[in-house]
Design a protein around this motif. Structure first.
Motif, PDB file in Angstrom:
ATOM      1  N   ILE A 269       4.315   4.507   2.101  1.00 13.04           N
ATOM      2  CA  ILE A 269       4.968   3.259   1.731  1.00 13.04           C
ATOM      3  C   ILE A 269       6.412   3.194   2.217  1.00 13.04           C
ATOM      4  O   ILE A 269       6.888   2.154   2.678  1.00 13.04           O
ATOM      5  CB  ILE A 269       4.867   3.050   0.192  1.00 13.04           C
ATOM      6  CG1 ILE A 269       5.119   1.576  -0.149  1.00 13.04           C
ATOM      7  CG2 ILE A 269       5.803   3.965  -0.552  1.00 13.04           C
ATOM      8  CD1 ILE A 269       3.991   0.673   0.225  1.00 13.04           C
ATOM      9  N   ASP A 270       7.136   4.291   2.160  1.00 15.78           N
ATOM     10  CA  ASP A 270       8.548   4.273   2.562  1.00 15.78           C
ATOM     11  C   ASP A 270       8.701   4.166   4.073  1.00 15.78           C
ATOM     12  O   ASP A 270       9.609   3.498   4.566  1.00 15.78           O
ATOM     13  CB  ASP A 270       9.249   5.538   2.053  1.00 15.78           C
ATOM     14  CG  ASP A 270       9.330   5.578   0.522  1.00 15.78           C
ATOM     15  OD1 ASP A 270       9.373   4.476  -0.070  1.00 15.78           O
ATOM     16  OD2 ASP A 270       9.341   6.681  -0.046  1.00 15.78           O
ATOM     17  N   THR A 278       4.493  -3.196  -0.139  1.00 18.06           N
ATOM     18  CA  THR A 278       5.191  -2.526  -1.245  1.00 18.06           C
ATOM     19  C   THR A 278       4.849  -3.197  -2.576  1.00 18.06           C
ATOM     20  O   THR A 278       4.616  -2.532  -3.596  1.00 18.06           O
ATOM     21  CB  THR A 278       6.698  -2.552  -1.001  1.00 18.06           C
ATOM     22  OG1 THR A 278       6.982  -1.887   0.242  1.00 18.06           O
ATOM     23  CG2 THR A 278       7.439  -1.842  -2.116  1.00 18.06           C
TER      24      THR A 278
END
Length: 643
Positions: A269-270, A278
């Motif tokens: 996700i990052d 997100t």
């Protein structure tokens, strides 16, 4: 002399007019192939560097576009709008990109440049969908798919089909239609080897099956999509696949697998940095907290998501957050707030769908008005342009009509003459056919009479042989007379059958063999043994020449069995099978359960008149004889009949 000069000047004027018209209708000078190749190479370079280096891509497009304008390269000018739109789309300036794509589509259609047209429709359709103009986006997808289908461009067909399936999965909720479109896309993908598209296709499959609560099918396709995106190192689509799989586990209330999915997705996700993905991850995280009973943290997560999901494109995710929020409140016992949220959820959901369909209706109305206005303009232009040609058109029409009437008059006149001649010829043909029918009947009667007389003559010969055999006491002579009588009877029986049956040129072999067997049993079954004679030839018919040879062969084989096969026995069986093997090939199988022919006597047996006759007749039928002895003493004869 004056007339010659006049002709000379007229010819000169005509040559001048012809030369002027030729120059007037000549097109522009042909473009240099080298220049167009350079422009196309720059555009390709811009497209390849678009994701990695936008500045470099922009420079390539500007150079190619300027050169295309300088040399009048129409396709290159249209391509300039397309590639500039792609750059603005990559930058996130979708409104500007949409205007460039609209201009590119207009120029592509005007110049009939089809290479980038389907992709232009696809990209413009995605922009419209993002802006909430769903109907116009759908129209662009369908237009692009039509052009790609006309071109046979399978890759663009696959890309547009994926967008159509996504539209049905997210906008129209027609999940069965989405699956039907994906099946076509998957077939095209496999046909052209475009394996890069398999991951997005499997992802859309999983969404369709998940929405229909077919969780087994959804999980199957998320697994396929995972593998495809891992192989392609496409982390963004891999993350979306994981979130889609997490949605399925959330609906199944499988908190263990949901936790595993969240753990996998957290590592991606990052690095992706996509706000929409997100938000979806946070929603799944809140769902997991709800399953675990951590209601306070789940409520805090929902509140945070409300602040993030503000755009029109995120209204669907906002509704899911609202529904989860209400479930958590019900679980905590705050029934009043939960009931209020459920009411708001239903109201917002109805409003959202109403807004979508009202927006589509407005788009359809505006498009209809625009098309109607354009039709009116074209009709007025056509009316004005046709006014000056109406008089000439009327005169031309009258001339053409008179010409057609004259042609039709002569045509129908000739047609009547031809019909009269055809009627006379048909009458003559009918008379000739009737004469031929009568002659055919007469010939058939004569042929039947011939068969009848041949049968009678053969019976007379049989009677003579019988009378002759009574005047001798030599047993060998009597046997020879008896065998000759049997052979003659087999031929006479064929002529008798042909005389009696409807067909006079082919014999139904079943009835013939049964009667032949009964006759031979009555002569050679000495001692009244219980010999059963079985015949299987229901579907076989033979011509007269072949039937005579087959009858003589069967006479010899049956006589031999009755005389020698059942010595010392009170009963026996004889089987005769005749079958058609195709292409004029037939098979005769004669077998009995008698004592068989010993190996020592087989060579002597083959030297007798009966067996020489069998082999001779088989050769005449282009056949061959094969003898075997096991449970049955069996002769297998393959032969050919006439067509």
């Amino acid at each position: 002399m004056d007339r010659i000069c006049l002709y000379f000047y007229l010819m000169l004027i005509l040559l001048v007019i012809l030369g002027s018209s030729t120059r007037a209708f000549q097109g522009p000078s042909p473009l240099s192939h080298t220049d167009t190749a350079i422009i196309n190479d720059w555009y390709r370079g811009a497209f390849l560097s678009m994701k990695g280096n936008l500045k470099r891509s922009d420079d390539f497009v500007n150079k190619a576009w300027k050169m295309a304008i300088d040399i009048g390269y129409d396709q290159g000018i249209a391509d300039g709008y397309y590639y500039t739109g792609c750059i603005y789309e990559q930058k996130g300036a979708l409104d500007i990109a949409g205007r460039y794509f609209e201009k590119a589509i207009s120029l592509y259609l005007q110049g009939q440049f089809m290479d980038n047209l389907p992709d232009s429709y696809r990209r413009l359709g995605e922009i419209y969908i993002h802006d909430g103009r769903y109907y116009t986006g759908l129209q662009n997808f369908l237009n692009g798919l039509r052009v790609a289908d006309e071109q046979g461009n399978r890759i663009d067909q696959v890309r547009l089909s994926i967008q159509l399936a996504n539209y049905h999965n997210t906008i129209s909720r027609d999940y069965k239609e989405a699956i039907a479109i994906l099946r076509d896309a998957e077939r095209w993908t496999n046909a052209v080897g475009y394996t890069h598209a398999l991951g997005p296709i499997y992802l859309q499959y999983s969404i369709s099956y998940g929405k229909q609560q077919d969780y087994t099918g959804a999980l199957h396709y998320t697994d396929l999509a995972r593998r495809a995106f891992v192989e392609a190192s496409d982390n963004k689509n891999l993350l979306e696949t994981l979130l889609t799989e997490g949605d399925v586990y959330g609906r199944m209330h499988d908190e263990g697998r949901l936790a595993n999915i969240l753990e996998e997705a957290e590592h991606l996700i990052d690095s992706i940095g996509d706000d929409r993905l997100t938000s979806r991850f946070q929603l799944l995280y809140a769902t997991e907290l709800y399953f675990l009973g951590d209601y306070n943290t789940a409520l805090d997560t929902c509140e945070a998501l409300y602040a993030q999901l503000k755009s029109a494109a995120q209204q669907s995710d906002r509704l899911r957050v609202r529904l989860l929020h209400a479930k958590i409140l019900f679980a905590t016992g705050d029934l009043r707030r939960a009931d209020s949220l459920i009411g708001d959820y239903a109201h917002v959901k109805d409003s959202l769908y109403a807004a979508q369909y009202v927006g589509q209706g407005m788009e359809m109305s505006e498009n209809y008005k625009l098309e109607k206005f354009e039709r009116q303009i074209k009709e007025q232009e056509l009316l004005l342009s046709n006014t000056r040609y109406q008089r000439y058109g009327l005169i031309t029409g009258i001339v053409v009509l008179l010409t057609i009437l004259g042609i039709l008059y002569f045509h129908f006149r000739e047609k009547d003459k031809l019909a009269h001649r055809v009627a006379l010829q048909n009458a003559e043909i009918s008379v000739q056919n009737e004469i031929l029918k009568q002659a055919n009947k007469q010939n058939e009667l004569l042929l039947r009479e011939i068969h009848h007389r041949v049968k009678n003559n053969l019976q007379i010969i049989n009677s003579l042989l019988s009378l002759q055999s009574r005047k001798t006491t030599n047993r060998e002579v009597i046997t020879m007379m008896q065998e000759s009588s049997s052979r003659i009877n087999s031929i006479a029986l064929i002529h008798n059958k042909l005389y009696q049956q409807q067909s006079i040129n082919r014999l139904n072999i079943q009835d013939y063999i049964e009667q032949l067997g009964a006759h031979l049993l009555s002569i050679y079954n000495v001692g009244n043994k219980r010999v059963q004679f079985h015949v299987e030839a229901n579907d076989v018919s033979l011509d007269i020449d072949t039937a005579i040879s087959v009858g003589l062969i069967l006479t010899e084989l049956t006589t031999n069995s009755l005389k020698y096969a059942f010595v010392g026995r009170e009963a026996g069986e004889i089987h005769v099978d005749v079958s058609y093997k195709g292409d004029r090939d037939y098979e005769l199988v004669f077998k009995d359960n008698g004592v068989g022919i010993p190996e020592t006597k087989r060579k002597q047996t083959n030297e007798t008149l009966g067996f020489r006759l069998i082999h001779s007749l088989t050769r005449q039928l282009a056949g061959m004889v094969h003898y075997t002895f096991d449970e049955f003493s069996m002769y297998n004869i393959r032969f050919k009949g006439q067509a």
